[in-house]
Design a protein around this motif. Structure first.
Motif, PDB file in Angstrom:
ATOM      1  N   GLY A 128       0.831  -1.191   0.000  1.00  0.00           N
ATOM      2  CA  GLY A 128       0.000   0.000   0.000  1.00  0.00           C
ATOM      3  C   GLY A 128       0.868   1.245   0.000  1.00  0.00           C
ATOM      4  N   TYR A 129       1.223   1.735   1.177  1.00  0.00           N
ATOM      5  CA  TYR A 129       2.071   2.919   1.281  1.00  0.00           C
ATOM      6  C   TYR A 129       3.529   2.608   0.976  1.00  0.00           C
ATOM      7  CZ  TYR A 129      -1.905   5.139   3.489  1.00  0.00           C
ATOM      8  OH  TYR A 129      -3.150   5.634   3.742  1.00  0.00           O
ATOM      9  N   SER A 130       3.927   1.404   1.205  1.00  0.00           N
ATOM     10  CA  SER A 130       5.290   0.948   0.964  1.00  0.00           C
ATOM     11  C   SER A 130       5.194  -0.411   0.289  1.00  0.00           C
ATOM     12  CB  SER A 130       6.036   0.847   2.305  1.00  0.00           C
ATOM     13  OG  SER A 130       7.387   0.538   2.117  1.00  0.00           O
ATOM     14  N   GLU A 131       6.333  -0.991  -0.050  1.00  0.00           N
ATOM     15  CA  GLU A 131       6.290  -2.288  -0.709  1.00  0.00           C
ATOM     16  C   GLU A 131       5.855  -3.397   0.244  1.00  0.00           C
ATOM     17  OE1 GLU A 131      10.210  -4.326  -1.555  1.00  0.00           O
ATOM     18  OE2 GLU A 131      10.939  -2.346  -0.969  1.00  0.00           O
ATOM     19  N   THR A 132       5.372  -4.479  -0.312  1.00  0.00           N
ATOM     20  CA  THR A 132       4.995  -5.652   0.468  1.00  0.00           C
ATOM     21  C   THR A 132       6.241  -6.198   1.147  1.00  0.00           C
ATOM     22  OG1 THR A 132       3.269  -6.136  -1.144  1.00  0.00           O
ATOM     23  CG2 THR A 132       3.932  -7.931   0.310  1.00  0.00           C
ATOM     24  N   GLU A 133       6.090  -6.671   2.405  1.00  0.00           N
ATOM     25  CA  GLU A 133       7.250  -7.198   3.110  1.00  0.00           C
ATOM     26  C   GLU A 133       6.858  -8.079   4.277  1.00  0.00           C
ATOM     27  OE1 GLU A 133       9.088  -4.192   6.109  1.00  0.00           O
ATOM     28  OE2 GLU A 133       8.339  -3.010   4.418  1.00  0.00           O
ATOM     29  N   ILE A 134       7.840  -8.819   4.743  1.00  0.00           N
ATOM     30  CA  ILE A 134       7.746  -9.574   5.989  1.00  0.00           C
ATOM     31  C   ILE A 134       8.794  -8.979   6.913  1.00  0.00           C
ATOM     32  CG2 ILE A 134       8.108 -11.825   7.096  1.00  0.00           C
ATOM     33  CD1 ILE A 134       7.181 -13.102   4.429  1.00  0.00           C
ATOM     34  N   ILE A 135       8.439  -8.738   8.171  1.00  0.00           N
ATOM     35  CA  ILE A 135       9.380  -8.160   9.125  1.00  0.00           C
ATOM     36  C   ILE A 135       9.427  -9.017  10.392  1.00  0.00           C
ATOM     37  CG2 ILE A 135       7.643  -6.551  10.000  1.00  0.00           C
ATOM     38  CD1 ILE A 135       9.974  -4.561  10.524  1.00  0.00           C
ATOM     39  N   LEU A 136      10.633  -9.203  10.895  1.00  0.00           N
ATOM     40  CA  LEU A 136      10.887  -9.969  12.118  1.00  0.00           C
ATOM     41  C   LEU A 136      11.556  -9.049  13.123  1.00  0.00           C
ATOM     42  CD1 LEU A 136      11.530 -12.465  13.954  1.00  0.00           C
ATOM     43  CD2 LEU A 136      13.551 -12.818  12.521  1.00  0.00           C
ATOM     44  N   ALA A 137      10.927  -8.852  14.279  1.00  0.00           N
ATOM     45  CA  ALA A 137      11.519  -8.041  15.344  1.00  0.00           C
ATOM     46  C   ALA A 137      12.468  -8.908  16.167  1.00  0.00           C
ATOM     47  CB  ALA A 137      10.421  -7.472  16.240  1.00  0.00           C
ATOM     48  N   TYR A 138      13.727  -8.448  16.312  1.00  0.00           N
ATOM     49  CA  TYR A 138      14.659  -9.165  17.185  1.00  0.00           C
ATOM     50  C   TYR A 138      14.959  -8.365  18.446  1.00  0.00           C
ATOM     51  CZ  TYR A 138      18.705  -6.486  15.357  1.00  0.00           C
ATOM     52  OH  TYR A 138      19.590  -5.503  15.005  1.00  0.00           O
ATOM     53  N   GLY A 139      14.353  -7.208  18.569  1.00  0.00           N
ATOM     54  CA  GLY A 139      14.485  -6.332  19.726  1.00  0.00           C
ATOM     55  C   GLY A 139      13.449  -5.228  19.593  1.00  0.00           C
ATOM     56  N   PRO A 140      13.680  -4.067  20.244  1.00  0.00           N
ATOM     57  CA  PRO A 140      12.729  -2.959  20.138  1.00  0.00           C
ATOM     58  C   PRO A 140      12.513  -2.554  18.674  1.00  0.00           C
ATOM     59  CG  PRO A 140      14.309  -2.542  21.881  1.00  0.00           C
ATOM     60  CD  PRO A 140      14.787  -3.758  21.151  1.00  0.00           C
ATOM     61  N   CYS A 141      11.259  -2.508  18.271  1.00  0.00           N
ATOM     62  CA  CYS A 141      10.940  -2.296  16.866  1.00  0.00           C
ATOM     63  C   CYS A 141       9.670  -1.459  16.748  1.00  0.00           C
ATOM     64  CB  CYS A 141      10.744  -3.665  16.203  1.00  0.00           C
ATOM     65  SG  CYS A 141      10.628  -3.653  14.421  1.00  0.00           S
ATOM     66  N   SER A 142       9.719  -0.462  15.880  1.00  0.00           N
ATOM     67  CA  SER A 142       8.562   0.349  15.531  1.00  0.00           C
ATOM     68  C   SER A 142       8.481   0.340  14.013  1.00  0.00           C
ATOM     69  CB  SER A 142       8.716   1.778  16.068  1.00  0.00           C
ATOM     70  OG  SER A 142       7.596   2.551  15.732  1.00  0.00           O
ATOM     71  N   PHE A 143       7.562  -0.412  13.469  1.00  0.00           N
ATOM     72  CA  PHE A 143       7.482  -0.694  12.043  1.00  0.00           C
ATOM     73  C   PHE A 143       7.211   0.585  11.248  1.00  0.00           C
ATOM     74  CE2 PHE A 143       4.922  -3.340   8.733  1.00  0.00           C
ATOM     75  CZ  PHE A 143       5.963  -3.258   7.834  1.00  0.00           C
ATOM     76  N   SER A 144       8.192   0.977  10.425  1.00  0.00           N
ATOM     77  CA  SER A 144       8.103   2.215   9.656  1.00  0.00           C
ATOM     78  C   SER A 144       8.762   2.056   8.295  1.00  0.00           C
ATOM     79  CB  SER A 144       8.805   3.354  10.402  1.00  0.00           C
ATOM     80  OG  SER A 144       8.230   3.582  11.641  1.00  0.00           O
ATOM     81  N   SER A 145       8.513   3.038   7.446  1.00  0.00           N
ATOM     82  CA  SER A 145       9.168   3.130   6.147  1.00  0.00           C
ATOM     83  C   SER A 145       9.463   4.608   5.896  1.00  0.00           C
ATOM     84  CB  SER A 145       8.260   2.593   5.040  1.00  0.00           C
ATOM     85  OG  SER A 145       7.231   3.516   4.748  1.00  0.00           O
ATOM     86  N   ARG A 146      10.020   4.927   4.747  1.00  0.00           N
ATOM     87  CA  ARG A 146      10.265   6.337   4.449  1.00  0.00           C
ATOM     88  C   ARG A 146       8.962   7.115   4.296  1.00  0.00           C
ATOM     89  NH1 ARG A 146      12.896   5.795  -1.522  1.00  0.00           N
ATOM     90  NH2 ARG A 146      11.477   4.197  -2.248  1.00  0.00           N
ATOM     91  N   MET A 147       7.854   6.400   4.158  1.00  0.00           N
ATOM     92  CA  MET A 147       6.532   7.027   4.076  1.00  0.00           C
ATOM     93  C   MET A 147       5.928   7.271   5.460  1.00  0.00           C
ATOM     94  SD  MET A 147       6.030   7.456   0.867  1.00  0.00           S
ATOM     95  CE  MET A 147       4.295   7.813   0.806  1.00  0.00           C
ATOM     96  N   GLY A 148       6.559   6.733   6.513  1.00  0.00           N
ATOM     97  CA  GLY A 148       6.044   6.879   7.874  1.00  0.00           C
ATOM     98  C   GLY A 148       5.712   5.536   8.493  1.00  0.00           C
ATOM     99  N   GLN A 149       4.937   5.591   9.561  1.00  0.00           N
ATOM    100  CA  GLN A 149       4.601   4.386  10.309  1.00  0.00           C
ATOM    101  C   GLN A 149       3.722   3.451   9.488  1.00  0.00           C
ATOM    102  OE1 GLN A 149       3.087   5.217  14.173  1.00  0.00           O
ATOM    103  NE2 GLN A 149       2.973   3.090  14.772  1.00  0.00           N
ATOM    104  N   LEU A 150       4.007   2.138   9.614  1.00  0.00           N
ATOM    105  CA  LEU A 150       3.235   1.099   8.942  1.00  0.00           C
ATOM    106  C   LEU A 150       2.685   0.131   9.979  1.00  0.00           C
ATOM    107  CD1 LEU A 150       5.735   0.208   6.049  1.00  0.00           C
ATOM    108  CD2 LEU A 150       3.724   1.687   5.898  1.00  0.00           C
ATOM    109  N   ALA A 151       1.773  -0.714   9.563  1.00  0.00           N
ATOM    110  CA  ALA A 151       1.255  -1.782  10.420  1.00  0.00           C
ATOM    111  C   ALA A 151       1.207  -3.056   9.587  1.00  0.00           C
ATOM    112  CB  ALA A 151      -0.133  -1.448  10.943  1.00  0.00           C
TER     113      ALA A 151
END
Length: 136
Positions: free
Chosen positions: A79-102
Motif C-alpha cells: 500500500g504505502y510501501s512495498e509488500t514485506e515480511i518483518i521480524l523483530a529481534y528487539g525494540p521495533c517500531s514498524f516504519s518506512s520512508r513514508m512513515g509508520q506502517l502496520a
C-alpha cells in the motif's frame, strides 16, 4: 496453532501461527517451503525484513500492529510501501520512508528466541542471509 520452522544465518527457530490472523496464515502456508533473503531494516529499529516489492499474498489487514514484540513476525500487504515480511529481534517500531506502517502479526517465535540478537547482528554486520520457512 500450527508450527513452522524458520532457519536463517545458521540458527533454527520454531514459530507458531497466530490464531487472530487466519487469512494471512492460510495464504502463507500455501507458499511453504518458502525461501528468501533476510536483510536488516532501515527505519524500524531492531528488526530484519524480507522486501517483496509488488508481490501480493491476497490478504488485507488483520491482527495488524506497528509495534511487534521480540520474536513477532509480521506480513505487510503493501500500500504505502512495498509488500514485506518483518521480524523483530528487539525494540521495533514498524516504519518506512513514508512513515509508520502496520503489519499482520501472523507468526510468533516460540523456540530459539535466545538466538535472535545474534541473528540480527549477523544480518546487520555481515549482510543478507538466506531464510527458509518450512512446515513441521
Amino acid at each position: 496453532m500450527k508450527r513452522i520452522r524458520m532457519t536463517a544465518g545458521g540458527y533454527t527457530f520454531i514459530a507458531e501461527t497466530h490464531p487472530d490472523a487466519p487469512l494471512t496464515v492460510a495464504a502463507f502456508e500455501k507458499l511453504l517451503p518458502y525461501k528468501q533473503k533476510l536483510i536488516h531494516v532501515r527505519w524500524s529499529g531492531e528488526g530484519c525484513w524480507i522486501p517483496l516489492g509488488d508481490f501480493r499474498l491476497g490478504v488485507d489487514f488483520e491482527n495488524h500492529t506497528s509495534h511487534p514484540s521480540k520474536g513477532d513476525i509480521l506480513f505487510y500487504p503493501g500500500g504505502y510501501s512495498e509488500t514485506e515480511i518483518i521480524l523483530a529481534y528487539g525494540p521495533c517500531s514498524f516504519s518506512s520512508r513514508m512513515g509508520q506502517l502496520a503489519g499482520n502479526h501472523f507468526l510468533t517465535l516460540v523456540e530459539g528466541k535466545e538466538h535472535l540478537q545474534a541473528l540480527g547482528k549477523k544480518v546487520l554486520w555481515e549482510g543478507a542471509q538466506d531464510v527458509l520457512f518450512e512446515a513441521i
